[in-house]
Design a protein around this motif. Sequence first.
Motif, mmCIF file in Angstrom:
data_model
loop_
_atom_site.group_PDB
_atom_site.id
_atom_site.type_symbol
_atom_site.label_atom_id
_atom_site.label_comp_id
_atom_site.label_asym_id
_atom_site.label_seq_id
_atom_site.Cartn_x
_atom_site.Cartn_y
_atom_site.Cartn_z
ATOM 1 N N ASN A 111 -4.832 32.406 3.827
ATOM 2 C CA ASN A 111 -5.525 31.739 4.355
ATOM 3 C C ASN A 111 -4.782 31.731 6.090
ATOM 4 O OD1 ASN A 111 -7.372 30.490 3.191
ATOM 5 N ND2 ASN A 111 -5.215 29.362 2.140
ATOM 6 N N ALA A 112 -5.152 32.457 7.120
ATOM 7 C CA ALA A 112 -4.812 32.862 7.779
ATOM 8 C C ALA A 112 -5.506 33.411 9.237
ATOM 9 C CB ALA A 112 -4.105 34.389 7.819
ATOM 10 N N GLY A 113 -4.426 32.917 10.733
ATOM 11 C CA GLY A 113 -5.257 32.768 11.433
ATOM 12 C C GLY A 113 -4.429 33.090 12.566
ATOM 13 N N LEU A 114 -5.310 32.582 13.804
ATOM 14 C CA LEU A 114 -3.901 32.498 14.970
ATOM 15 C C LEU A 114 -3.945 31.365 15.955
ATOM 16 C CD1 LEU A 114 -5.548 35.468 17.081
ATOM 17 C CD2 LEU A 114 -3.730 35.303 15.525
ATOM 18 N N LEU A 115 -2.113 31.546 15.955
ATOM 19 C CA LEU A 115 -1.698 30.038 16.051
ATOM 20 C C LEU A 115 -1.212 29.654 17.133
ATOM 21 C CD1 LEU A 115 -1.091 26.794 14.216
ATOM 22 C CD2 LEU A 115 0.716 28.036 14.170
ATOM 23 N N VAL A 116 -1.889 28.782 18.234
ATOM 24 C CA VAL A 116 -1.225 28.045 19.002
ATOM 25 C C VAL A 116 -0.567 27.447 19.967
ATOM 26 C CG1 VAL A 116 -2.964 30.180 20.826
ATOM 27 C CG2 VAL A 116 -3.521 27.815 19.947
ATOM 28 N N PRO A 117 -0.045 26.807 20.502
ATOM 29 C CA PRO A 117 0.630 25.840 20.940
ATOM 30 C C PRO A 117 -0.385 25.010 21.554
ATOM 31 C CG PRO A 117 1.163 27.037 22.435
ATOM 32 C CD PRO A 117 0.645 28.283 21.464
ATOM 33 N N PRO A 220 -10.643 44.875 4.685
ATOM 34 C CA PRO A 220 -11.251 45.414 3.869
ATOM 35 C C PRO A 220 -10.616 43.735 3.383
ATOM 36 C CG PRO A 220 -10.457 47.426 4.220
ATOM 37 C CD PRO A 220 -9.735 46.212 5.155
ATOM 38 N N GLY A 221 -11.539 42.844 2.444
ATOM 39 C CA GLY A 221 -11.703 42.240 1.146
ATOM 40 C C GLY A 221 -11.690 40.492 2.294
ATOM 41 N N ASP A 238 -10.138 19.449 9.788
ATOM 42 C CA ASP A 238 -11.697 19.467 8.637
ATOM 43 C C ASP A 238 -12.115 20.733 9.407
ATOM 44 O OD1 ASP A 238 -10.401 17.782 6.796
ATOM 45 O OD2 ASP A 238 -12.195 16.626 7.126
ATOM 46 N N ASP A 239 -12.340 20.884 11.406
ATOM 47 C CA ASP A 239 -13.476 21.479 11.731
ATOM 48 C C ASP A 239 -12.706 23.244 12.085
ATOM 49 O OD1 ASP A 239 -14.708 19.667 11.815
ATOM 50 O OD2 ASP A 239 -13.660 18.395 13.474
ATOM 51 N N THR A 240 -11.589 23.141 11.779
ATOM 52 C CA THR A 240 -11.006 24.328 11.715
ATOM 53 C C THR A 240 -11.255 25.183 10.846
ATOM 54 O OG1 THR A 240 -8.449 23.441 11.657
ATOM 55 C CG2 THR A 240 -8.714 26.035 11.387
ATOM 56 N N VAL A 241 -11.491 27.277 11.206
ATOM 57 C CA VAL A 241 -12.342 28.377 10.678
ATOM 58 C C VAL A 241 -11.143 28.777 10.955
ATOM 59 C CG1 VAL A 241 -14.136 29.161 10.500
ATOM 60 C CG2 VAL A 241 -14.683 26.777 11.374
ATOM 61 N N VAL A 242 -11.212 29.221 9.816
ATOM 62 C CA VAL A 242 -9.457 30.957 9.762
ATOM 63 C C VAL A 242 -10.561 31.804 8.637
ATOM 64 C CG1 VAL A 242 -7.745 29.455 10.233
ATOM 65 C CG2 VAL A 242 -8.377 29.225 7.378
ATOM 66 N N PHE A 243 -9.596 32.746 9.069
ATOM 67 C CA PHE A 243 -9.891 33.148 7.449
ATOM 68 C C PHE A 243 -9.141 33.972 6.225
ATOM 69 C CE2 PHE A 243 -6.946 36.177 10.943
ATOM 70 C CZ PHE A 243 -6.658 36.609 9.909
ATOM 71 N N TYR A 244 -9.521 34.473 5.392
ATOM 72 C CA TYR A 244 -9.212 34.442 4.778
ATOM 73 C C TYR A 244 -8.916 35.815 3.272
ATOM 74 C CZ TYR A 244 -12.309 32.966 0.874
ATOM 75 O OH TYR A 244 -13.877 33.119 0.219
ATOM 76 N N TYR A 245 -8.011 36.634 3.088
ATOM 77 C CA TYR A 245 -8.192 37.696 2.062
ATOM 78 C C TYR A 245 -6.876 37.617 1.013
ATOM 79 C CZ TYR A 245 -4.595 39.124 5.491
ATOM 80 O OH TYR A 245 -3.797 39.025 6.810
ATOM 81 N N PRO A 246 -7.278 38.114 -0.817
ATOM 82 C CA PRO A 246 -6.666 37.651 -1.978
ATOM 83 C C PRO A 246 -4.751 38.515 -0.848
ATOM 84 C CG PRO A 246 -8.107 38.693 -2.440
ATOM 85 C CD PRO A 246 -8.402 39.103 -0.679
#
Length: 314
Positions: A111-117, A220-221, A238-246
């Motif tokens: 589970n990942a995303g772009l993180l900012v201050p 891919p994936g 609860d409002d955060t939307v991130v991306f994930y891959y295996p």
Amino acid sequence: MLRTLALAAAFAAAAVTGAQAQTVGLGTTKGGATAQISTALASVISGGSDLMVRPQALANTSQYLPLVDSGRLDFGIANYPQTSYAINGTGMSEGQPNPNIQMVATLVPFNAGLLVPSSLGITDIAGLAGKRVPRFPAGSLGDTVISAVLATAGLTYDDVESVPTANFPAMFQGVKDGTTDVTIAAIGSKPTFDIEAALGGVTFLNLKEGDGEVLDAALPGTKLRYWKGRKAAPGANDDTVVFYYPYTLFANKDVSDEVVTKVLTALYEGEAALKANGPLWAEFTPEGMAEVGSLPYHPAAIAYYESKGIWAGE
């Protein structure tokens, strides 16, 4: 007679010790979530078998994938997109296939995303326009991820201030030092806690409906997910939307069936021990190890999963 028996016992003990100390190498990176995953794997496999797993840390995944392909390393770990590219010789591994790499297990969703201050005052990818963004070498994983995520908001490197960045540890340090405004991060990984402590508050930038298709084309994936109802972590609510891959564990095709079976047995039976290593392992399940994609599997892995009744491949 006593001397003969003593010598025989000594040789037998040495043989047993040698067998117990069989060492296998595991390709990984320095720092970040990948390093955390490899440390957990090494501990659980070494503690649950007669294998000694030694992580071999290099600057990035692309450096150890060829070592696994050539047999100089037995195992490696990487995200599914990069593993797929490496085996097929596409994307980040364009023209450089690694046909001797075979899947062993799917570990966890990454589970990942772009993180900012949080002080930056932005909550979505569009807010990165004009901000200082890490610029990795062309074709690297970091470059692919950032380019793909920027594209979800119709942005390119022309719309931001590019900051040359060598690798992921340098990226983490850059946002802590204030030389960049954003970093790629895995939710619940050690770097997110370090960055939060250094900056006093962090925010994962939200993705939106339809962004998953843009990301999947480059990685891919990849899929999207809401963090709602999941364990609290720096920058995610609860409002955060991130991306994930295996995230995958793979091996050279010539690694023996015996060794692969020992590795899988230790992991299959080591769910509690893996989860004790932190939130990155929260979604690990023994059944999920057999998650089937389009990549080739080591024959011993297929046999093991069939014996457990969880293999769903052809």
